[in-house]
Design a protein around this motif. Structure first.
Motif, PDB file in Angstrom:
ATOM      1  N   HIS A 253       0.823  -1.206   0.000  1.00 47.96           N
ATOM      2  CA  HIS A 253       0.000   0.000   0.000  1.00 47.96           C
ATOM      3  C   HIS A 253       0.866   1.269   0.000  1.00 47.96           C
ATOM      4  CE1 HIS A 253      -3.598   2.336   0.566  1.00 47.96           C
ATOM      5  NE2 HIS A 253      -3.078   2.928   1.629  1.00 47.96           N
ATOM      6  N   LYS A 254       2.071   1.165   0.558  1.00 47.93           N
ATOM      7  CA  LYS A 254       2.964   2.324   0.645  1.00 47.93           C
ATOM      8  C   LYS A 254       3.813   2.517  -0.608  1.00 47.93           C
ATOM      9  CE  LYS A 254       3.147   1.881   5.610  1.00 47.93           C
ATOM     10  NZ  LYS A 254       3.911   1.642   6.813  1.00 47.93           N
ATOM     11  N   ILE A 255       3.800   1.541  -1.501  1.00 53.76           N
ATOM     12  CA  ILE A 255       4.616   1.607  -2.709  1.00 53.76           C
ATOM     13  C   ILE A 255       3.707   1.920  -3.901  1.00 53.76           C
ATOM     14  CG2 ILE A 255       6.160   0.319  -4.241  1.00 53.76           C
ATOM     15  CD1 ILE A 255       6.835  -1.451  -1.793  1.00 53.76           C
ATOM     16  N   PRO A 256       4.002   2.993  -4.641  1.00 61.34           N
ATOM     17  CA  PRO A 256       3.173   3.332  -5.805  1.00 61.34           C
ATOM     18  C   PRO A 256       3.185   2.210  -6.843  1.00 61.34           C
ATOM     19  CG  PRO A 256       4.728   5.102  -5.292  1.00 61.34           C
ATOM     20  CD  PRO A 256       5.090   3.939  -4.431  1.00 61.34           C
ATOM     21  N   ALA A 257       2.058   1.985  -7.474  1.00 65.08           N
ATOM     22  CA  ALA A 257       1.881   0.996  -8.544  1.00 65.08           C
ATOM     23  C   ALA A 257       2.125  -0.439  -8.091  1.00 65.08           C
ATOM     24  CB  ALA A 257       2.768   1.327  -9.739  1.00 65.08           C
ATOM     25  N   CYS A 258       2.016  -0.706  -6.814  1.00 67.24           N
ATOM     26  CA  CYS A 258       2.179  -2.072  -6.292  1.00 67.24           C
ATOM     27  C   CYS A 258       0.796  -2.690  -6.162  1.00 67.24           C
ATOM     28  CB  CYS A 258       2.884  -2.056  -4.937  1.00 67.24           C
ATOM     29  SG  CYS A 258       3.044  -3.681  -4.183  1.00 67.24           S
ATOM     30  N   GLN A 259       0.592  -3.826  -6.818  1.00 66.79           N
ATOM     31  CA  GLN A 259      -0.678  -4.532  -6.706  1.00 66.79           C
ATOM     32  C   GLN A 259      -0.387  -6.007  -6.464  1.00 66.79           C
ATOM     33  OE1 GLN A 259      -3.340  -4.163 -10.023  1.00 66.79           O
ATOM     34  NE2 GLN A 259      -4.995  -5.164  -8.948  1.00 66.79           N
ATOM     35  N   LEU A 260      -0.837  -6.516  -5.337  1.00 67.48           N
ATOM     36  CA  LEU A 260      -0.622  -7.914  -4.987  1.00 67.48           C
ATOM     37  C   LEU A 260      -1.733  -8.786  -5.554  1.00 67.48           C
ATOM     38  CD1 LEU A 260       0.320  -7.630  -1.207  1.00 67.48           C
ATOM     39  CD2 LEU A 260       1.843  -8.166  -3.097  1.00 67.48           C
ATOM     40  N   PRO A 261      -1.397 -10.012  -5.920  1.00 67.63           N
ATOM     41  CA  PRO A 261      -2.463 -10.944  -6.278  1.00 67.63           C
ATOM     42  C   PRO A 261      -3.243 -11.325  -5.020  1.00 67.63           C
ATOM     43  CG  PRO A 261      -0.342 -12.060  -6.245  1.00 67.63           C
ATOM     44  CD  PRO A 261      -0.073 -10.610  -6.020  1.00 67.63           C
ATOM     45  N   ILE A 262      -4.430 -11.866  -5.202  1.00 62.95           N
ATOM     46  CA  ILE A 262      -5.287 -12.255  -4.091  1.00 62.95           C
ATOM     47  C   ILE A 262      -5.278 -13.776  -3.983  1.00 62.95           C
ATOM     48  CG2 ILE A 262      -7.677 -12.241  -3.254  1.00 62.95           C
ATOM     49  CD1 ILE A 262      -8.091  -9.666  -4.851  1.00 62.95           C
ATOM     50  N   ALA A 263      -5.411 -14.275  -2.772  1.00 61.51           N
ATOM     51  CA  ALA A 263      -5.557 -15.714  -2.545  1.00 61.51           C
ATOM     52  C   ALA A 263      -6.810 -15.924  -1.704  1.00 61.51           C
ATOM     53  CB  ALA A 263      -4.323 -16.278  -1.855  1.00 61.51           C
ATOM     54  N   ASP A 264      -7.962 -15.898  -2.359  1.00 66.61           N
ATOM     55  CA  ASP A 264      -9.234 -16.037  -1.665  1.00 66.61           C
ATOM     56  C   ASP A 264     -10.164 -16.897  -2.523  1.00 66.61           C
ATOM     57  OD1 ASP A 264     -11.707 -15.802  -0.419  1.00 66.61           O
ATOM     58  OD2 ASP A 264     -11.585 -13.629  -0.186  1.00 66.61           O
ATOM     59  N   THR A 265     -10.412 -18.125  -2.080  1.00 68.05           N
ATOM     60  CA  THR A 265     -11.252 -19.034  -2.863  1.00 68.05           C
ATOM     61  C   THR A 265     -12.692 -18.542  -2.979  1.00 68.05           C
ATOM     62  OG1 THR A 265     -11.708 -20.377  -0.904  1.00 68.05           O
ATOM     63  CG2 THR A 265      -9.858 -21.066  -2.298  1.00 68.05           C
ATOM     64  N   GLY A 266     -13.122 -17.693  -2.063  1.00 63.37           N
ATOM     65  CA  GLY A 266     -14.475 -17.151  -2.120  1.00 63.37           C
ATOM     66  C   GLY A 266     -14.709 -16.234  -3.310  1.00 63.37           C
ATOM     67  N   LEU A 267     -13.631 -15.788  -3.944  1.00 60.02           N
ATOM     68  CA  LEU A 267     -13.743 -14.890  -5.093  1.00 60.02           C
ATOM     69  C   LEU A 267     -13.684 -15.638  -6.429  1.00 60.02           C
ATOM     70  CD1 LEU A 267     -11.416 -12.056  -3.771  1.00 60.02           C
ATOM     71  CD2 LEU A 267     -13.923 -12.143  -3.729  1.00 60.02           C
ATOM     72  N   ILE A 268     -13.616 -16.974  -6.342  1.00 58.55           N
ATOM     73  CA  ILE A 268     -13.579 -17.805  -7.555  1.00 58.55           C
ATOM     74  C   ILE A 268     -14.885 -18.586  -7.643  1.00 58.55           C
ATOM     75  CG2 ILE A 268     -12.397 -19.676  -8.766  1.00 58.55           C
ATOM     76  CD1 ILE A 268      -9.857 -18.935  -7.184  1.00 58.55           C
ATOM     77  N   ASP A 269     -15.570 -18.435  -8.769  1.00 57.69           N
ATOM     78  CA  ASP A 269     -16.812 -19.170  -9.004  1.00 57.69           C
ATOM     79  C   ASP A 269     -16.456 -20.467  -9.736  1.00 57.69           C
ATOM     80  OD1 ASP A 269     -19.650 -19.589  -9.151  1.00 57.69           O
ATOM     81  OD2 ASP A 269     -19.533 -19.021 -11.270  1.00 57.69           O
ATOM     82  N   VAL A 270     -16.976 -21.591  -9.231  1.00 57.77           N
ATOM     83  CA  VAL A 270     -16.732 -22.903  -9.848  1.00 57.77           C
ATOM     84  C   VAL A 270     -18.035 -23.388 -10.469  1.00 57.77           C
ATOM     85  CG1 VAL A 270     -16.011 -25.279  -9.454  1.00 57.77           C
ATOM     86  CG2 VAL A 270     -15.011 -23.448  -8.087  1.00 57.77           C
ATOM     87  N   GLN A 271     -17.989 -23.746 -11.739  1.00 50.84           N
ATOM     88  CA  GLN A 271     -19.167 -24.277 -12.433  1.00 50.84           C
ATOM     89  C   GLN A 271     -18.822 -25.628 -13.049  1.00 50.84           C
ATOM     90  OE1 GLN A 271     -22.318 -22.918 -12.710  1.00 50.84           O
ATOM     91  NE2 GLN A 271     -21.581 -21.420 -11.230  1.00 50.84           N
ATOM     92  N   MET A 272     -19.578 -26.655 -12.690  1.00 47.23           N
ATOM     93  CA  MET A 272     -19.411 -27.983 -13.275  1.00 47.23           C
ATOM     94  C   MET A 272     -20.062 -27.971 -14.658  1.00 47.23           C
ATOM     95  SD  MET A 272     -18.472 -31.197 -12.708  1.00 47.23           S
ATOM     96  CE  MET A 272     -18.531 -31.455 -10.962  1.00 47.23           C
ATOM     97  N   LEU A 273     -19.325 -28.415 -15.666  1.00 48.44           N
ATOM     98  CA  LEU A 273     -19.864 -28.447 -17.024  1.00 48.44           C
ATOM     99  C   LEU A 273     -20.202 -29.861 -17.469  1.00 48.44           C
ATOM    100  CD1 LEU A 273     -17.520 -25.877 -18.804  1.00 48.44           C
ATOM    101  CD2 LEU A 273     -19.765 -25.480 -17.779  1.00 48.44           C
ATOM    102  N   ALA A 274     -19.336 -30.824 -17.117  1.00 50.40           N
ATOM    103  CA  ALA A 274     -19.585 -32.189 -17.581  1.00 50.40           C
ATOM    104  C   ALA A 274     -18.961 -33.197 -16.629  1.00 50.40           C
ATOM    105  CB  ALA A 274     -19.006 -32.373 -18.977  1.00 50.40           C
ATOM    106  N   LEU A 275     -19.674 -34.303 -16.453  1.00 47.70           N
ATOM    107  CA  LEU A 275     -19.196 -35.464 -15.710  1.00 47.70           C
ATOM    108  C   LEU A 275     -19.662 -36.653 -16.538  1.00 47.70           C
ATOM    109  CD1 LEU A 275     -17.954 -36.664 -13.096  1.00 47.70           C
ATOM    110  CD2 LEU A 275     -20.245 -36.613 -12.123  1.00 47.70           C
ATOM    111  N   ALA A 276     -18.713 -37.309 -17.213  1.00 46.37           N
ATOM    112  CA  ALA A 276     -19.106 -38.332 -18.178  1.00 46.37           C
ATOM    113  C   ALA A 276     -18.090 -39.460 -18.251  1.00 46.37           C
ATOM    114  CB  ALA A 276     -19.263 -37.684 -19.557  1.00 46.37           C
TER     115      ALA A 276
END
Length: 159
Positions: A51-74
């Motif tokens: 936050h103190k460094i200009p243009a610094c953006q960290l990746p996120i590690a939060d599974t709640g922000l990823i949507d999982v959709q099942m497409l096929a089970l065959a």
């Protein structure tokens, strides 16, 4: 005069060592950011620093922000006794998200018949570390378990 020269050399040595320690710590953080960011405590500290460094953006590690959709089970179309599973991972944010490990459970009713845990290196191409903003990533798996016994699959994301 000799005491002043010795004190100056000691001060320079101390400053140089502190600078070296700082640079080594920064290098460690840069090369291990994906691992460090998956811990909530580390992520909080790194966020404060970034936050103190200009243009610094960290990746996120939060599974709640990823949507999982099942497409096929065959049944596997190519190999008997195998199950093909296709699902998507969708980044629901404007930030990069570190790919999680994926726990797949094949089940019949409430009975788990088979489980596997895949790290990102198991289901992604090398060098692909982040799910980009709003990206939809299809994942195709072939599991060594017959589909005839499987009614459903659960997909759980884990860091």
């Amino acid at each position: 005069e000799i005491a002043l020269i010795c004190a100056t050399k000691i001060t320079v040595t101390i400053v140089a060592n502190l600078l070296l320690i700082f640079l080594l710590a920064a290098q460690y953080i840069i090369f291990n950011i994906d691992t460090l960011i998956t811990s909530k405590a580390n992520a909080a500290v790194l966020s404060k620093i970034c936050h103190k460094i200009p243009a610094c953006q960290l990746p996120i590690a939060d599974t709640g922000l990823i949507d999982v959709q099942m497409l096929a089970l065959a049944h596997s179309s190519k190999l008997a006794g195998k199950t093909d599973l296709v699902f998507t991972l969708t980044n629901t944010t404007d930030n990069n998200i570190v790919y999680p490990s994926v726990k797949v459970s094949l089940r019949s009713g409430n009975t788990i018949l088979a489980q596997t845990l895949l790290t990102p290196t198991d289901y992604l191409e090398a060098g692909n570390n982040y799910l980009m903003p709003h990206q939809i990533k299809p994942v195709k798996l072939r599991i060594d378990f017959p589909k005839t016994k499987v009614q459903a699959a659960n997909i759980e994301l884990i860091y």
